[in-house]
Write an enzyme that holds these catalytic residues in place. Structure first.
Site, mmCIF file in Angstrom:
data_model
loop_
_atom_site.group_PDB
_atom_site.id
_atom_site.type_symbol
_atom_site.label_atom_id
_atom_site.label_comp_id
_atom_site.label_asym_id
_atom_site.label_seq_id
_atom_site.Cartn_x
_atom_site.Cartn_y
_atom_site.Cartn_z
ATOM 1 N N SER A 337 45.201 -39.982 -45.228
ATOM 2 C CA SER A 337 43.987 -38.932 -46.070
ATOM 3 C C SER A 337 44.770 -39.213 -47.265
ATOM 4 O O SER A 337 45.847 -39.438 -47.413
ATOM 5 C CB SER A 337 44.663 -37.754 -45.078
ATOM 6 O OG SER A 337 43.530 -37.893 -43.945
ATOM 7 N N HIS A 431 43.221 -30.364 -42.277
ATOM 8 C CA HIS A 431 43.823 -30.343 -41.128
ATOM 9 C C HIS A 431 44.685 -30.197 -40.015
ATOM 10 O O HIS A 431 44.831 -29.570 -39.343
ATOM 11 C CB HIS A 431 44.622 -32.129 -40.919
ATOM 12 C CG HIS A 431 43.257 -33.308 -42.164
ATOM 13 N ND1 HIS A 431 42.197 -33.651 -41.051
ATOM 14 C CD2 HIS A 431 42.544 -33.944 -42.618
ATOM 15 C CE1 HIS A 431 41.672 -34.146 -41.346
ATOM 16 N NE2 HIS A 431 41.972 -34.945 -42.835
#
Length: 501
Positions: A337, A431
């Site tokens: 990410s 997340h």
């Protein structure tokens, strides 16, 4: 021209996936519309008032709410044509503002029935009477424009239109083109309605391959917000061997990508995005024996109007199940990410420390000395210029010197910097809410100009241990506790020992 290049067929351009159904496409010039430059329209205030008074159904009395006839479909369709006929910008902003302000909640009725609820409680009336008073209050808390949205949602093409309208609200609020509590409230009401209409039961999971319709491939390319697609060869690679691409579509808007997830199939947890988006797999045929790990490296919402609607969490869960069925040998699920906002946060921190302390305490004395030996100056202004200028990555010495301090600062940014108790970084917060573990920070993981500018080239892995996601999510949402690996905790400890905020 599309950034996919000239190979895009005219058929794709003419049949865009958000093409308006014929019944809603014709633009009315009635109700106060005046043709403006370049085919756009403006509207007189009286025209807007007349349109809204016809299109927005009145809230019927509580006693007859089940018997009230629905408004004529033509009135809802007229609102769609009128709105689409307005020029983007001030004309649409004016209509949205009037709709939010003049057709909201009847505050007089709310006050009246709030008093009746309190009266029923004080008089300790029977439970049925209290529940009925509460139901009346709940009914009158509905804004009048909610009825318009409900009827628009039933029109052919109406759901698409509502997503567009919410997109205009989101964009307008962000740019201050529309503002005020009434407009914010209307955006929230519409978001909640879209959340119900776009719940998982109405969503279809679809996989994208090179054989998918060109309109879908074009949309996937255009919506890629994390790692832009450069050309058709790049696009083909992202849906080819050792890669998977999935999207959610809605049963009322079949084949239209709403949110897109890109996955790389690897043998370990990736530490560099260049290895994923630039390297061509050596073999066109997948060797399933080499695939043990799924890396989620990009997730992009294609429609601004669905911002805030919970789609990403469900998409990841569905894709995990799909991959487990197709490739049961995959045991490791992780992201690679971006860390948007890190460089901006760090530069801001350097500025504030210099202003208050006349020097920064984020770097150790030895680190400042090493930077000085390379650049000739270790002042905060020099550090800020370095971080705001991608040229520093060209110096191997600077990259080596900045490695340790930037890694520990990034660890603290992800782990220690909070907003209302939760992770400040929006990607981290997403997340972690899903139950992942803050697993590993990777140095020079994204060496593109965009990656260097946003996060000094660093990226992060959020690892999903499937048997622990529920408990991790509950711990994060309930106690705001972040589950992190030894590597991250070690970097956080280094930050606490060597840097001062």
């Amino acid at each position: 021209m599309s950034h996919l290049g000239p190979r895009l067929s005219p058929r794709c351009l003419l049949r865009g996936p958000w093409a308006v159904s014929r019944g809603l496409r014709r633009v009315s010039v009635a109700a106060g519309l005046r043709r403006g430059p370049a085919g756009s329209s403006t509207a007189s205030p009286s025209g807007m008032e007349e349109l809204l008074s016809r299109a927005v159904p009145p809230l019927p009395p509580y006693e007859t709410k089940e018997k009230a006839p629905p408004p004529a479909e033509l009135r809802s369709a007229e609102f769609v044509r009128f709105y689409r006929g307005l020029a983007a910008g001030p004309p649409r902003a004016e209509l949205l503002t009037r709709l939010a302000r003049d057709f909201g909640v009847d505050h007089g009725r709310v006050a009246e029935f709030s008093a009746k609820v309190l009266q029923a409680r004080e008089q300790q009336r029977e439970t049925g009477a209290l529940l009925q008073a509460e139901d009346r209050l709940r009914y009158y808390l509905n804004p009048q424009y909610r009825g318009l949205f409900q009827h628009l949602g039933r029109l052919e093409g109406g759901l698409r239109f509502l997503v567009e309208l919410r997109g205009d609200l989101v964009e307008g609020l962000a740019s201050k083109a529309v503002d005020g509590p009434h407009v914010k409230e209307m955006s929230g009401v519409l978001k909640n309605m879209l959340s119900e209409w776009f719940s998982t039961g109405f969503l279809n999971l679809e996989r994208v391959t090179w054989q998918s319709p060109c309109e879908v491939l074009q949309k996937i390319s255009d919506s890629e917000a994390v790692h832009p697609v450069r050309n058709w060869v790049d696009m083909k690679r992202r849906v080819g061997s050792y890669r998977r691409c999935y999207f959610f579509s809605h049963c009322a808007i079949p084949g239209e990508p709403l949110i897109v997830l890109h996955v790389a199939l690897t043998s370990d947890i990736s530490s560099s995005i260049q290895a994923i988006v630039k390297e061509v797999p050596s073999s066109e045929t997948e060797d399933t024996d080499k695939i043990t790990t799924a890396i989620f490296y990009s997730i992009s919402l294609t429609q601004q109007g669905l911002q805030g609607v919970e789609l990403g969490t469900y998409l990841i869960k569905r894709v995990v199940k799909e991959l487990q069925k197709e490739l049961p040998q995959i045991k490791t699920f992780s992201t690679l990410s971006p860390i948007p906002g890190f460089t901006k946060w760090l530069v801001g921190l350097l500025s504030s420390q210099t202003k208050e302390l006349e020097r920064n305490e984020l770097f150790t004395e030895s680190e400042r000395q090493e930077i000085c030996e390379i650049t000739g100056d270790s002042t905060t202004e020099t550090l800020k210029k370095l971080l705001n200028n991608n040229e520093w990555v060209r110096s191997e010495k600077l990259v080596k010197v900045l490695h340790s301090p930037l890694m520990r600062l990034c660890a603290w940014y992800l782990y220690g910097e909070k907003h209302r108790g939760y992770a400040l970084n929006p990607v981290a917060n997403f997340h972690l809410q899903n139950g992942s573990v803050l697993w590993r920070i990777n140095w020079m993981a994204d060496t593109s100009p965009r990656g260097i500018a946003a996060s000094c080239g660093m990226m992060v892995n959020y690892r999903y241990f499937l048997e622990e996601t529920a408990s991790n999510s509950a711990a994060y949402l309930g106690t705001k506790q972040i589950k992190a690996s030894e590597q991250v905790l070690s970097l956080v400890s280094q930050f606490q020992q060597n840097s001062k905020l």
